[in-house]
Design a protein around this motif. Structure first.
Motif, PDB file in Angstrom:
ATOM      1  N   VAL A  25      24.628  50.135  43.084  1.00 55.80           N
ATOM      2  CA  VAL A  25      25.116  51.133  42.145  1.00 55.80           C
ATOM      3  C   VAL A  25      26.653  51.118  42.102  1.00 55.80           C
ATOM      4  O   VAL A  25      27.244  51.201  41.025  1.00 55.80           O
ATOM      5  CB  VAL A  25      24.594  52.542  42.550  1.00 55.80           C
ATOM      6  CG1 VAL A  25      25.179  53.633  41.659  1.00 55.80           C
ATOM      7  CG2 VAL A  25      23.090  52.597  42.499  1.00 55.80           C
ATOM      8  N   GLU A  26      27.361  50.958  43.222  1.00 52.04           N
ATOM      9  CA  GLU A  26      28.838  50.944  43.224  1.00 52.04           C
ATOM     10  C   GLU A  26      29.385  49.763  42.413  1.00 52.04           C
ATOM     11  O   GLU A  26      30.387  49.873  41.703  1.00 52.04           O
ATOM     12  CB  GLU A  26      29.391  50.850  44.642  1.00 52.04           C
ATOM     13  CG  GLU A  26      29.137  52.080  45.448  1.00 52.04           C
ATOM     14  CD  GLU A  26      28.021  51.914  46.444  1.00 52.04           C
ATOM     15  OE1 GLU A  26      27.672  50.794  46.806  1.00 52.04           O
ATOM     16  OE2 GLU A  26      27.437  52.936  46.826  1.00 52.04           O
ATOM     17  N   THR A  27      28.680  48.626  42.512  1.00 54.87           N
ATOM     18  CA  THR A  27      29.125  47.449  41.809  1.00 54.87           C
ATOM     19  C   THR A  27      28.968  47.679  40.304  1.00 54.87           C
ATOM     20  O   THR A  27      29.853  47.324  39.510  1.00 54.87           O
ATOM     21  CB  THR A  27      28.301  46.206  42.225  1.00 54.87           C
ATOM     22  OG1 THR A  27      28.248  46.123  43.621  1.00 54.87           O
ATOM     23  CG2 THR A  27      28.867  44.952  41.637  1.00 54.87           C
ATOM     24  N   ILE A  28      27.905  48.288  39.869  1.00 56.13           N
ATOM     25  CA  ILE A  28      27.666  48.543  38.458  1.00 56.13           C
ATOM     26  C   ILE A  28      28.698  49.528  37.948  1.00 56.13           C
ATOM     27  O   ILE A  28      29.285  49.340  36.872  1.00 56.13           O
ATOM     28  CB  ILE A  28      26.243  49.078  38.221  1.00 56.13           C
ATOM     29  CG1 ILE A  28      25.201  48.013  38.522  1.00 56.13           C
ATOM     30  CG2 ILE A  28      26.056  49.566  36.781  1.00 56.13           C
ATOM     31  CD1 ILE A  28      23.786  48.443  38.432  1.00 56.13           C
ATOM     32  N   ARG A  33      31.706  50.123  39.122  1.00 54.83           N
ATOM     33  CA  ARG A  33      33.029  49.507  39.151  1.00 54.83           C
ATOM     34  C   ARG A  33      33.172  48.519  37.988  1.00 54.83           C
ATOM     35  O   ARG A  33      34.210  48.485  37.333  1.00 54.83           O
ATOM     36  CB  ARG A  33      33.209  48.781  40.485  1.00 54.83           C
ATOM     37  CG  ARG A  33      34.578  48.236  40.705  1.00 54.83           C
ATOM     38  CD  ARG A  33      34.626  47.446  41.938  1.00 54.83           C
ATOM     39  NE  ARG A  33      33.556  46.468  41.767  1.00 54.83           N
ATOM     40  CZ  ARG A  33      33.329  45.416  42.494  1.00 54.83           C
ATOM     41  NH1 ARG A  33      34.036  45.155  43.486  1.00 54.83           N
ATOM     42  NH2 ARG A  33      32.394  44.591  42.251  1.00 54.83           N
ATOM     43  N   ASP A  34      32.105  47.731  37.712  1.00 52.85           N
ATOM     44  CA  ASP A  34      32.196  46.728  36.660  1.00 52.85           C
ATOM     45  C   ASP A  34      31.986  47.355  35.282  1.00 52.85           C
ATOM     46  O   ASP A  34      32.544  46.876  34.298  1.00 52.85           O
ATOM     47  CB  ASP A  34      31.168  45.617  36.852  1.00 52.85           C
ATOM     48  CG  ASP A  34      31.507  44.733  38.040  1.00 52.85           C
ATOM     49  OD1 ASP A  34      32.676  44.768  38.503  1.00 52.85           O
ATOM     50  OD2 ASP A  34      30.575  44.074  38.529  1.00 52.85           O
ATOM     51  N   LEU A  35      31.291  48.417  35.161  1.00 58.39           N
ATOM     52  CA  LEU A  35      31.043  49.073  33.875  1.00 58.39           C
ATOM     53  C   LEU A  35      31.487  50.536  34.001  1.00 58.39           C
ATOM     54  O   LEU A  35      30.664  51.412  34.248  1.00 58.39           O
ATOM     55  CB  LEU A  35      29.558  49.014  33.480  1.00 58.39           C
ATOM     56  CG  LEU A  35      28.947  47.633  33.331  1.00 58.39           C
ATOM     57  CD1 LEU A  35      27.445  47.740  33.180  1.00 58.39           C
ATOM     58  CD2 LEU A  35      29.545  46.912  32.150  1.00 58.39           C
ATOM     59  N   PRO A  36      32.761  50.772  33.852  1.00 58.66           N
ATOM     60  CA  PRO A  36      33.247  52.159  34.040  1.00 58.66           C
ATOM     61  C   PRO A  36      32.790  53.086  32.976  1.00 58.66           C
ATOM     62  O   PRO A  36      32.736  53.316  31.971  1.00 58.66           O
ATOM     63  CB  PRO A  36      34.761  52.007  34.071  1.00 58.66           C
ATOM     64  CG  PRO A  36      35.072  50.648  33.589  1.00 58.66           C
ATOM     65  CD  PRO A  36      33.834  49.867  33.602  1.00 58.66           C
TER      66      PRO A  36
END
Length: 186
Positions: A178-181, A183-186
């Motif tokens: 979830v953190e990666t998503i 961060r990549d899709l603000p």
């Protein structure tokens, strides 16, 4: 007493004779002798066991008793020659009761009724016990069936839960965290 007739047929006068229950119509013929005044002779009679009082004095020389019930009887006749001198004669007989009015018939009927009632009671108890066993067997079968269905439902619930858990693991394995998503899709 000159003679006795049974249903208007002469019957020998055997002392203490026993007649059947349907031989119950008696006519008694009697005569009193008076050498001085035969026309003044009067008669009185009674059937002991059937009536208590003497009949009214008359010059009739017979009397009929019909439809007598079972019992012991004594026919008594007395003749008065007009001067107060009585002559008396009697005849004893018995009419037996029909079989349905005897002690042994009453006893047998009572035994049959009580026995029949007891057998009916036992039959009903056995029938109720049999129905109870059948119902208990059905309840036991239903309980087993419900228990089996419960096991099947629990097994399916476990399968579904495992399936959902497997799908969740696959989802987490394929998708990034979830953190990666975020961060990549603000």
């Amino acid at each position: 007493i000159q003679r006795m007739r049974l249903f208007l047929v002469d019957e020998p006068m055997i002392p203490n004779k026993e007649f059947k229950y349907d031989e119950n119509n008696f006519t008694f013929d009697f005569v009193g002798v008076s050498l001085s005044a035969a026309s003044k002779v009067t008669y009185q009679y009674k059937l002991e066991g059937f009536e208590d009082d003497w009949s009214i004095a008359s010059n009739v020389r017979f009397h009929t008793y019909s439809n007598l019930p079972a019992g012991k009887y004594r026919f008594v006749v007395r003749a008065d020659n007009g001067s107060g001198v009585f002559n008396e004669d009697s005849y004893s007989f018995e009419i037996s009761p029909p079989f349905w009015q005897t002690w042994w018939f009453y006893s047998l009927s009572t035994i049959i009724l009580v026995g029949g009632g007891y057998l009916t009671f036992r039959y009903r108890v056995q029938k109720i016990e049999k129905e109870k066993r059948i119902l208990e067997q059905k309840v036991e079968e239903r309980t087993k069936e419900i228990s089996h269905q419960k096991e099947i439902i629990e097994e399916k619930n476990n399968d579904i839960t495992e399936s959902i858990e497997y799908a969740r693991r696959l989802q987490f394995a394929i998708l990034p965290e979830v953190e990666t998503i975020q961060r990549d899709l603000p």
